[in-house]
Design a protein around this motif. Structure first.
Motif, PDB file in Angstrom:
ATOM      1  N   LYS A  99      37.846 -53.410   2.020  1.00 22.68           N
ATOM      2  CA  LYS A  99      37.280 -54.390   1.081  1.00 22.68           C
ATOM      3  C   LYS A  99      36.789 -55.632   1.842  1.00 22.68           C
ATOM      4  CE  LYS A  99      37.113 -56.051  -3.248  1.00 22.68           C
ATOM      5  NZ  LYS A  99      36.517 -55.441  -4.407  1.00 22.68           N
ATOM      6  N   ARG A 100      37.547 -56.003   2.889  1.00 25.48           N
ATOM      7  CA  ARG A 100      37.100 -57.154   3.709  1.00 25.48           C
ATOM      8  C   ARG A 100      35.774 -56.825   4.394  1.00 25.48           C
ATOM      9  NH1 ARG A 100      42.506 -57.737   5.037  1.00 25.48           N
ATOM     10  NH2 ARG A 100      42.264 -56.556   6.953  1.00 25.48           N
TER      11      ARG A 100
ATOM     12  N   ARG B 258      32.749 -53.027  -2.332  1.00 22.70           N
ATOM     13  CA  ARG B 258      33.595 -51.868  -2.676  1.00 22.70           C
ATOM     14  C   ARG B 258      34.487 -52.209  -3.864  1.00 22.70           C
ATOM     15  NH1 ARG B 258      34.466 -50.392   3.105  1.00 22.70           N
ATOM     16  NH2 ARG B 258      33.383 -48.410   3.214  1.00 22.70           N
ATOM     17  N   ILE B 259      34.808 -51.188  -4.663  1.00 19.87           N
ATOM     18  CA  ILE B 259      35.669 -51.420  -5.824  1.00 19.87           C
ATOM     19  C   ILE B 259      37.001 -50.707  -5.591  1.00 19.87           C
ATOM     20  CG2 ILE B 259      35.936 -50.941  -8.300  1.00 19.87           C
ATOM     21  CD1 ILE B 259      32.836 -51.110  -8.433  1.00 19.87           C
ATOM     22  N   VAL B 260      38.101 -51.430  -5.777  1.00 18.97           N
ATOM     23  CA  VAL B 260      39.436 -50.834  -5.609  1.00 18.97           C
ATOM     24  C   VAL B 260      40.143 -50.832  -6.965  1.00 18.97           C
ATOM     25  CG1 VAL B 260      41.665 -50.980  -4.418  1.00 18.97           C
ATOM     26  CG2 VAL B 260      39.572 -51.707  -3.233  1.00 18.97           C
ATOM     27  N   LEU B 261      40.514 -49.645  -7.414  1.00 18.39           N
ATOM     28  CA  LEU B 261      41.198 -49.517  -8.705  1.00 18.39           C
ATOM     29  C   LEU B 261      42.559 -48.863  -8.510  1.00 18.39           C
ATOM     30  CD1 LEU B 261      38.224 -48.108 -10.869  1.00 18.39           C
ATOM     31  CD2 LEU B 261      38.946 -50.491 -10.638  1.00 18.39           C
ATOM     32  N   VAL B 262      43.528 -49.285  -9.322  1.00 16.63           N
ATOM     33  CA  VAL B 262      44.866 -48.691  -9.258  1.00 16.63           C
ATOM     34  C   VAL B 262      45.193 -48.115 -10.633  1.00 16.63           C
ATOM     35  CG1 VAL B 262      47.314 -49.124  -8.845  1.00 16.63           C
ATOM     36  CG2 VAL B 262      45.611 -50.261  -7.432  1.00 16.63           C
TER      37      VAL B 262
ATOM     38  N   PRO C 176      27.178 -57.552 -13.079  1.00 22.48           N
ATOM     39  CA  PRO C 176      25.951 -57.292 -13.827  1.00 22.48           C
ATOM     40  C   PRO C 176      24.732 -57.576 -12.970  1.00 22.48           C
ATOM     41  CG  PRO C 176      27.044 -59.299 -14.605  1.00 22.48           C
ATOM     42  CD  PRO C 176      27.951 -58.654 -13.605  1.00 22.48           C
ATOM     43  N   PRO C 177      23.697 -56.729 -13.087  1.00 28.53           N
ATOM     44  CA  PRO C 177      22.487 -56.968 -12.302  1.00 28.53           C
ATOM     45  C   PRO C 177      21.752 -58.211 -12.825  1.00 28.53           C
ATOM     46  CG  PRO C 177      22.155 -55.153 -13.834  1.00 28.53           C
ATOM     47  CD  PRO C 177      23.563 -55.600 -14.001  1.00 28.53           C
ATOM     48  N   GLY C 178      20.763 -58.682 -12.148  1.00 27.39           N
ATOM     49  CA  GLY C 178      19.999 -59.839 -12.631  1.00 27.39           C
ATOM     50  C   GLY C 178      19.938 -60.913 -11.576  1.00 27.39           C
ATOM     51  N   PRO C 179      19.108 -61.954 -11.813  1.00 25.47           N
ATOM     52  CA  PRO C 179      18.852 -62.956 -10.777  1.00 25.47           C
ATOM     53  C   PRO C 179      20.129 -63.629 -10.287  1.00 25.47           C
ATOM     54  CG  PRO C 179      17.676 -63.495 -12.851  1.00 25.47           C
ATOM     55  CD  PRO C 179      18.387 -62.213 -13.062  1.00 25.47           C
ATOM     56  N   ALA C 180      21.056 -63.929 -11.207  1.00 28.74           N
ATOM     57  CA  ALA C 180      22.249 -64.662 -10.774  1.00 28.74           C
ATOM     58  C   ALA C 180      23.317 -63.729 -10.236  1.00 28.74           C
ATOM     59  CB  ALA C 180      22.811 -65.461 -11.925  1.00 28.74           C
ATOM     60  N   GLY C 181      23.223 -62.474 -10.629  1.00 30.64           N
ATOM     61  CA  GLY C 181      24.357 -61.577 -10.315  1.00 30.64           C
ATOM     62  C   GLY C 181      24.039 -60.564  -9.244  1.00 30.64           C
ATOM     63  N   GLY C 182      22.942 -60.762  -8.482  1.00 30.66           N
ATOM     64  CA  GLY C 182      22.535 -59.745  -7.530  1.00 30.66           C
ATOM     65  C   GLY C 182      23.473 -59.544  -6.365  1.00 30.66           C
ATOM     66  N   GLY C 183      24.233 -60.566  -5.992  1.00 30.14           N
ATOM     67  CA  GLY C 183      25.093 -60.468  -4.812  1.00 30.14           C
ATOM     68  C   GLY C 183      26.312 -59.613  -5.071  1.00 30.14           C
ATOM     69  N   ALA C 184      27.129 -59.482  -4.060  1.00 30.39           N
ATOM     70  CA  ALA C 184      28.314 -58.633  -4.200  1.00 30.39           C
ATOM     71  C   ALA C 184      29.599 -59.449  -4.071  1.00 30.39           C
ATOM     72  CB  ALA C 184      28.276 -57.542  -3.145  1.00 30.39           C
TER      73      ALA C 184
ATOM     74  N   PHE D  86      48.868 -57.337  -8.993  1.00 28.29           N
ATOM     75  CA  PHE D  86      47.739 -58.219  -8.665  1.00 28.29           C
ATOM     76  C   PHE D  86      48.160 -59.339  -7.701  1.00 28.29           C
ATOM     77  CE2 PHE D  86      45.753 -56.719 -12.818  1.00 28.29           C
ATOM     78  CZ  PHE D  86      44.795 -55.952 -12.181  1.00 28.29           C
ATOM     79  N   ARG D  87      49.446 -59.711  -7.738  1.00 20.39           N
ATOM     80  CA  ARG D  87      49.911 -60.756  -6.814  1.00 20.39           C
ATOM     81  C   ARG D  87      50.020 -60.183  -5.393  1.00 20.39           C
ATOM     82  NH1 ARG D  87      54.257 -61.851  -4.661  1.00 20.39           N
ATOM     83  NH2 ARG D  87      55.585 -60.458  -5.852  1.00 20.39           N
ATOM     84  N   ARG D  88      50.626 -58.970  -5.316  1.00 22.87           N
ATOM     85  CA  ARG D  88      50.816 -58.380  -3.974  1.00 22.87           C
ATOM     86  C   ARG D  88      49.504 -57.909  -3.361  1.00 22.87           C
ATOM     87  NH1 ARG D  88      54.772 -53.520  -4.505  1.00 22.87           N
ATOM     88  NH2 ARG D  88      54.435 -53.134  -2.295  1.00 22.87           N
ATOM     89  N   PHE D  89      48.605 -57.446  -4.226  1.00 25.10           N
ATOM     90  CA  PHE D  89      47.357 -56.860  -3.715  1.00 25.10           C
ATOM     91  C   PHE D  89      46.173 -57.553  -4.414  1.00 25.10           C
ATOM     92  CE2 PHE D  89      50.636 -53.456  -3.867  1.00 25.10           C
ATOM     93  CZ  PHE D  89      50.844 -53.308  -2.508  1.00 25.10           C
ATOM     94  N   PRO D  90      45.889 -58.809  -4.017  1.00 30.01           N
ATOM     95  CA  PRO D  90      44.901 -59.603  -4.768  1.00 30.01           C
ATOM     96  C   PRO D  90      43.481 -59.051  -4.710  1.00 30.01           C
ATOM     97  CG  PRO D  90      45.699 -60.789  -2.823  1.00 30.01           C
ATOM     98  CD  PRO D  90      46.538 -59.563  -2.939  1.00 30.01           C
ATOM     99  N   PHE D  91      43.222 -58.127  -3.791  1.00 29.33           N
ATOM    100  CA  PHE D  91      41.863 -57.564  -3.664  1.00 29.33           C
ATOM    101  C   PHE D  91      41.609 -56.445  -4.674  1.00 29.33           C
ATOM    102  CE2 PHE D  91      44.949 -55.574  -0.961  1.00 29.33           C
ATOM    103  CZ  PHE D  91      44.808 -54.239  -1.261  1.00 29.33           C
ATOM    104  N   VAL D  92      42.648 -56.035  -5.434  1.00 27.35           N
ATOM    105  CA  VAL D  92      42.470 -54.943  -6.401  1.00 27.35           C
ATOM    106  C   VAL D  92      41.602 -55.426  -7.560  1.00 27.35           C
ATOM    107  CG1 VAL D  92      43.713 -53.533  -8.119  1.00 27.35           C
ATOM    108  CG2 VAL D  92      44.589 -53.715  -5.776  1.00 27.35           C
ATOM    109  N   ASP D  93      40.565 -54.637  -7.898  1.00 34.42           N
ATOM    110  CA  ASP D  93      39.620 -55.068  -8.930  1.00 34.42           C
ATOM    111  C   ASP D  93      40.094 -54.759 -10.335  1.00 34.42           C
ATOM    112  OD1 ASP D  93      37.225 -55.990  -7.380  1.00 34.42           O
ATOM    113  OD2 ASP D  93      37.539 -54.015  -6.484  1.00 34.42           O
ATOM    114  N   GLY D  94      40.866 -53.694 -10.486  1.00 34.53           N
ATOM    115  CA  GLY D  94      41.280 -53.341 -11.839  1.00 34.53           C
ATOM    116  C   GLY D  94      42.419 -52.351 -11.802  1.00 34.53           C
ATOM    117  N   ALA D  95      43.163 -52.302 -12.915  1.00 33.82           N
ATOM    118  CA  ALA D  95      44.315 -51.403 -12.969  1.00 33.82           C
ATOM    119  C   ALA D  95      44.453 -50.873 -14.384  1.00 33.82           C
ATOM    120  CB  ALA D  95      45.577 -52.159 -12.567  1.00 33.82           C
ATOM    121  N   VAL D  96      44.887 -49.618 -14.475  1.00 33.65           N
ATOM    122  CA  VAL D  96      45.063 -49.029 -15.798  1.00 33.65           C
ATOM    123  C   VAL D  96      46.256 -48.065 -15.738  1.00 33.65           C
ATOM    124  CG1 VAL D  96      43.367 -47.186 -15.392  1.00 33.65           C
ATOM    125  CG2 VAL D  96      43.831 -47.900 -17.697  1.00 33.65           C
TER     126      VAL D  96
END
Ligand code: SAM
Ligand code: SF4
Length: 463
Positions: free
Chosen positions: A68-69, A74-78, A119-127, A91-101
């Motif tokens: 992720k660094r 990249r998207i990390v899901l647990v 979301p795509p678009g002028p403001a959201g193009g970056g990663a 989320f505290r131990r692994f702050p880079f995790v994007d989502g969990a279910v």
């Protein structure tokens, strides 16, 4: 094409959830890769039953953090039991995790993925990962039972017949992470199995934490306003087995896990009288001392367990009885442990999974006095392994010179033979003409503690 890497830990229920995760990701156009380095989406399907699984996960998430660094896009899901048990800590131990279910909310995985993608678009193009909302879905209805799965083999399928567990064995975290027992409707399960058979499936394995409690929660909500009746007037597990045995074209039905306290005579009879139901019952004993069994809240004694094992062996010729055993429960004396060894001999298990007791936060046993040192637990589990391996070898050797019915699954480990499983759930390495998906009679020539070996005698079809 975007890619995903999936790593799954733990039990068959988790493996089945992993198949569903694959289906959900592939529906969204993601392709699987075998290594995390090249993947756009990394999914870790977790287990919390013992600490060892937690420790292994931490190592894998270390790799995910590095990747992720290198590429914050990249998207990390647990997924799995950890998010359900310890969302905030995750989320505290692994702050880079994007989502969990959690497992009860697997059907939200696609939404989670959408939420993690900027979301795509002028403001959201970056990663920039900092802008992404953290996804998490609170406990919802157990809808995941009906999700599509990407099956490993076209002729075998897992079918989840219930979710959760309401037994609260004092050592076990499962009821907290998977919620209460919830059975699927019998007609819905039968319809799913019919559809699978239509797709070429020959063997189904029914999954649940305690399959022989199936139906206990059905038919409870009755009357206006959903008032509760006494309980359990829905169809039970023996009725489900008999209904599946009547499905045309279905050759083999397996099921796991069975709880000894709920192993009724009706269930023994259903196994004995249903030709497609395989002669294998996984029946976790856990311990052989009545005091320890009571402290574990298992709801049976050693004598009850042995009586049930004998009833099965009497009614079902060639039945294989396998088990789970825990060494070193808090306060277990040497004498009480010796009673587990006695029970192993009396039940003559055909195979066993043996575990060192692992305290899990939030379970009653974790707070009990008398937690044993790691060396004592390790030494006891080694004695259990030796005893159960000796019995497994004896059981397997009894097949030498006989014929076993084998469903061929694929190539053997070294690629030189075929490999399949007998009705007793023993791995069989097979030489002779056959192919994956075939059911053949095999002349067994040799046996080890874990496998049989033999030669194809004839092609078989039960019906
Ligand atoms: N529902 C099944 C049952 O009742 O046997 C299996 C559930 S559990 C995922 C699988 C096995 O893990 C259990 O049978 C038990 O032997 C073992 N287990 C569960 N909690 C444990 C713990 N805290 N320490 C060691 N083993 C444990
Ligand atoms: Fe855990 Fe006991 Fe439920 Fe099995 S029956 S899942 S061991 S609480």
């Amino acid at each position: 094409m975007r890619t995903y890497y999936l790593r799954s830990f733990g039990c068959q229920m988790n493996e089945h959830d992993a198949e569903r995760i694959r289906a959900l990701l592939e529906e969204r156009g993601l392709a699987p890769v075998g290594e995390p380095d090249g993947a756009d989406v990394l999914v870790y399907n977790t287990c919390t039953v013992r600490k060892s699984a937690d420790d292994r996960l931490a190592g894998h998430l270390g790799t995910a953090a590095r990747l992720k660094r290198e590429d914050p896009g990249r998207i990390v899901l647990v997924t799995g039991c950890l998010p359900q048990a310890e969302k905030d800590e995750l989320f505290r131990r692994f702050p880079f995790v994007d989502g969990a279910v959690g497992p009860q909310n697997l059907h939200h995985l696609g939404d989670l993925l959408d939420a993690a993608v900027e979301p795509p678009g002028p403001a959201g193009g970056g990663a920039s990962s900092a802008k992404r909302p953290r996804g998490y879905f609170e406990d919802g209805p157990a809808m995941s039972g009906a999700l599509e799965a990407r099956r490993q083999r076209p002729f075998q399928a897992w079918v989840q017949i219930m979710s959760g567990c309401t037994n609260f064995c004092s050592y076990c975290i499962v009821p907290q992470v998977r919620g209460p027992e919830r059975s699927r409707d019998l007609a819905e399960v039968v319809a799913e199995v019919r559809r699978l058979v239509g797709d070429g499936v020959r063997e189904v394995t029914l999954l649940g934490q305690n399959v022989n409690a199936y139906g206990r929660d059905l038919g409870r909500l009755t009357g206006a306003g959903g008032s509760r009746s006494a309980a359990g007037d829905g169809p039970g597990f023996p009725a489900l087995l008999r209904a599946l045995d009547a499905v045309d074209g279905l050759e083999r039905v397996r099921f796991m896990t069975s709880h000894p306290k709920d192993l009724s005579d009706e269930l023994v009879a259903a196994v004995a009288e249903s030709p497609s139901v395989c002669e294998h019952v996984h029946l976790p004993a856990q311990a052989g001392s009545d005091r320890i069994l009571a402290a574990m809240r298992r709801g049976y004694t050693a004598e009850w367990f042995i009586g049930r094992a004998h009833a099965l062996r009497e009614a079902v010729p060639d039945v294989s009885i396998t088990t789970d055993l825990i060494a070193g429960f808090p306060g277990e004396t040497e004498q009480e442990f010796a009673q587990t060894l006695d029970l192993v001999e009396a039940a003559a298990f055909d195979a066993a999974y043996t575990f060192v007791y692992s305290p899990r936060r939030g379970t009653a046993a974790a707070d009990l006095p008398g937690q044993l040192p790691a060396e004592v637990k390790r030494e006891r589990v080694e004695r259990l392994i030796a005893a159960t391996q000796r019995l497994a070898l004896k059981s397997h050797t009894s097949w030498v010179g006989r014929r076993a019915e084998v469903l061929v699954e694929g190539a053997s480990r070294d690629g030189r033979l075929l490999r399949g499983r007998s009705r007793q759930n023993v791995t069989v390495n097979v030489s002779g003409p056959s192919e994956p998906g075939a059911i053949v009679d095999v002349e067994v020539t040799t046996a080890t503690t874990t496998t049989l070996r033999g030669t194809v005698a004839t092609a078989t079809s039960r019906r």
